[in-house]
Design a protein around this motif. Structure first.
Motif, short mmCIF file in Angstrom:
data_model
loop_
_atom_site.label_atom_id
_atom_site.label_comp_id
_atom_site.label_asym_id
_atom_site.label_seq_id
_atom_site.Cartn_x
_atom_site.Cartn_y
_atom_site.Cartn_z
N VAL B 78 8.44 -8.41 -19.27
CA VAL B 78 8.25 -7.21 -19.09
C VAL B 78 6.57 -7.11 -18.32
N VAL B 79 6.47 -6.32 -17.36
CA VAL B 79 5.49 -5.52 -16.58
C VAL B 79 4.82 -3.74 -16.61
N GLU B 80 3.37 -4.20 -17.42
CA GLU B 80 3.18 -2.79 -16.91
C GLU B 80 2.49 -1.91 -16.10
N ILE B 81 2.90 -1.10 -16.19
CA ILE B 81 1.64 -1.09 -14.76
C ILE B 81 1.02 1.17 -14.96
N MET B 82 -0.15 0.14 -15.56
CA MET B 82 -1.00 1.41 -16.07
C MET B 82 -2.18 2.05 -14.32
N GLU B 83 -2.02 3.41 -13.65
CA GLU B 83 -3.31 3.69 -13.36
C GLU B 83 -3.70 4.75 -13.92
N PRO B 84 -5.11 5.38 -13.73
CA PRO B 84 -5.99 6.38 -14.47
C PRO B 84 -4.73 7.00 -14.42
N GLY B 85 -5.04 8.36 -14.92
CA GLY B 85 -4.11 9.89 -15.19
C GLY B 85 -3.30 9.56 -14.93
N LYS B 86 -2.16 8.66 -14.90
CA LYS B 86 -0.60 9.26 -15.53
C LYS B 86 -0.48 8.34 -16.67
N GLU B 87 1.28 8.64 -16.78
CA GLU B 87 1.48 7.87 -17.78
C GLU B 87 1.73 6.11 -17.95
N LYS B 88 1.87 5.37 -18.20
CA LYS B 88 2.15 4.06 -18.47
C LYS B 88 3.44 4.14 -18.14
N ASN B 105 7.48 0.06 -3.39
CA ASN B 105 7.66 1.57 -4.05
C ASN B 105 7.01 2.57 -4.89
N HIS B 106 6.90 1.69 -5.92
CA HIS B 106 5.76 1.84 -6.85
C HIS B 106 4.35 1.72 -6.68
N LEU B 107 4.03 0.69 -5.98
CA LEU B 107 1.99 0.63 -6.05
C LEU B 107 1.96 1.15 -4.25
N ALA B 108 3.06 0.57 -3.25
CA ALA B 108 2.08 0.91 -1.85
C ALA B 108 2.48 2.71 -1.91
N ASN B 109 3.83 2.65 -2.73
CA ASN B 109 4.30 4.70 -1.86
C ASN B 109 4.63 5.38 -3.17
N GLY B 110 4.23 4.65 -4.65
CA GLY B 110 3.75 5.87 -6.22
C GLY B 110 5.07 6.74 -6.37
N ASN B 111 6.37 5.88 -5.41
CA ASN B 111 7.20 5.88 -6.21
C ASN B 111 8.83 5.37 -7.72
N VAL B 112 7.85 5.63 -8.52
CA VAL B 112 8.36 4.43 -9.95
C VAL B 112 10.05 4.39 -9.89
N MET B 113 10.55 3.38 -9.85
CA MET B 113 11.58 2.74 -9.68
C MET B 113 12.50 2.59 -11.59
N ASN B 114 12.38 3.94 -11.92
CA ASN B 114 13.05 4.08 -12.79
C ASN B 114 14.52 3.61 -13.41
N GLU B 115 15.54 2.93 -12.31
CA GLU B 115 15.75 2.43 -12.57
C GLU B 115 15.72 0.64 -13.58
N TYR B 116 14.54 0.23 -13.28
CA TYR B 116 13.85 -0.74 -13.53
C TYR B 116 13.45 -0.60 -15.12
N THR B 117 12.72 0.50 -15.53
CA THR B 117 12.39 0.66 -16.38
C THR B 117 12.92 0.85 -18.14
#
Lengths: 186, 123
Positions: B78-88, B105-117
């Motif tokens: 399991v990997v959690e991504i925490m960004e200030p002002g955004k939902e975990k 996709n997520h860290l560099a370009n801000g697109n959450v990869m929903n299929e892996y969540t």
């Protein structure tokens, strides 16, 4: 666990949680006595005698997220199924030493695996803690000591990506040197 | 053979780049579960993949770190991504390959990869 270095990573996490400042990990290979010995020692908070006798029980854990604690029992099993012995010596306020021996050439002994990755992961996630990894093969040995690295680094964090990569290569190359091309895997 | 002299050279090189790194604004934390369950499921190579890819892409605002067991062992690694002002965002059943995609996709370009969540995994 597919390799012993993963058990080492897992057991060392207990030392991290015990508030250790220094964690010493030693892998000793003695072909003459056919023994592989793995020791993980720390200067953390230690355990009471009652806790020490309880940690090998899979249904003992200090965690509240689940009811089982498999780290120590898994290492104990991995050791004992190769004719090895498992021990924990601990004193409250002084620290804990976990020691597991293995039949070096026993068919059921898992390979050590990527111990360099284990040490790198530990340093990466706990740059404030010091780690000493020592590998002994017969009468030859080397150590990777973050206290030494820290001195050279003059304030550059141990967990800078470049430094982590260096530590990984340092361990891999020195291990290969000691094994002298006899084989690649421990 | 790696030596301490080599580390010294490395230090000077890192020191020269330090100025660029000290910018902590909008620090993103990547937290990998590293308890027995996570490690047994393959968390170590996942953490290494995050570290390497983040370094390779020069994402100085990303910190890769660890946590213990968060109680969903069946979904490890399991990997959690925490960004200030955004939902975990919680990624589950991670692999080094998925980790690289998440960095891009997520860290560099801000697109959450929903299929892996975890949301996609429990459907």
């Amino acid at each position: 666990m597919q390799e012993l270095s993963l058990n080492v990573l897992d057991i060392a996490q207990n030392s991290v949680r015990a508030g250790a400042k220094l964690i010493e990990i030693t892998v000793e290979e003695q072909p003459k006595t056919d023994l592989l010995t793995i020791t993980i020692g720390d200067d953390g908070c230690g355990m009471t005698a009652q806790q020490v006798s309880a940690v090998t029980d899979p249904f003992f854990t200090t965690r509240t997220t689940r009811k089982v604690g498999l780290g120590v029992p898994l290492l104990k099993m991995a050791s004992e199924m190769t004719g090895g012995e498992f021990s924990i010596v601990s004193a409250l306020g002084e620290g804990t030493v976990v020691k597991a021996t293995f039949g070096l050439t026993h068919i059921d002994r898992m390979p050590l695996g990527d111990i360099g990755a284990t040490i790198c992961t530990l340093v990466q996630c706990n740059p404030e803690i010091d780690f000493v990894y020592t590998f002994i093969h017969s009468d030859k040995s080397f150590s990777a000591d973050t206290r030494q690295f820290r001195q050279v680094l003059e304030g550059v964090p141990l967990n800078s990506p470049e430094v982590i990569r260096f530590i990984g290569e340092f361990i891999r190359e020195n291990t290969a040197e000691i094994l002298n091309g006899e084989r690649e895997e421990i | 053979m790696k030596s301490l002299a080599e580390l010294q050279a490395l230090r000077d090189q890192v020191k020269n780049n330090m100025g660029i790194r000290s910018d902590d604004s909008g620090n993103i934390r990547v937290v990998v579960g590293m308890a027995t369950c996570g490690i047994a499921a393959g968390a170590r190579p996942v953490l290494s993949a995050f570290t390497e890819e983040v370094a390779k892409r020069g994402l100085h605002n990303v910190t890769v770190t660890q946590t213990g067991c968060i109680g969903i062992c069946q979904y490890e690694p399991v990997v959690e991504i925490m960004e200030p002002g955004k939902e975990k965002v919680t990624y589950v059943k991670m692999t080094p390959e998925k980790a690289v995609q998440v960095v891009v996709n997520h860290l560099a370009n801000g697109n959450v990869m929903n299929e892996y969540t975890i949301g996609a995994a429990t459907k």
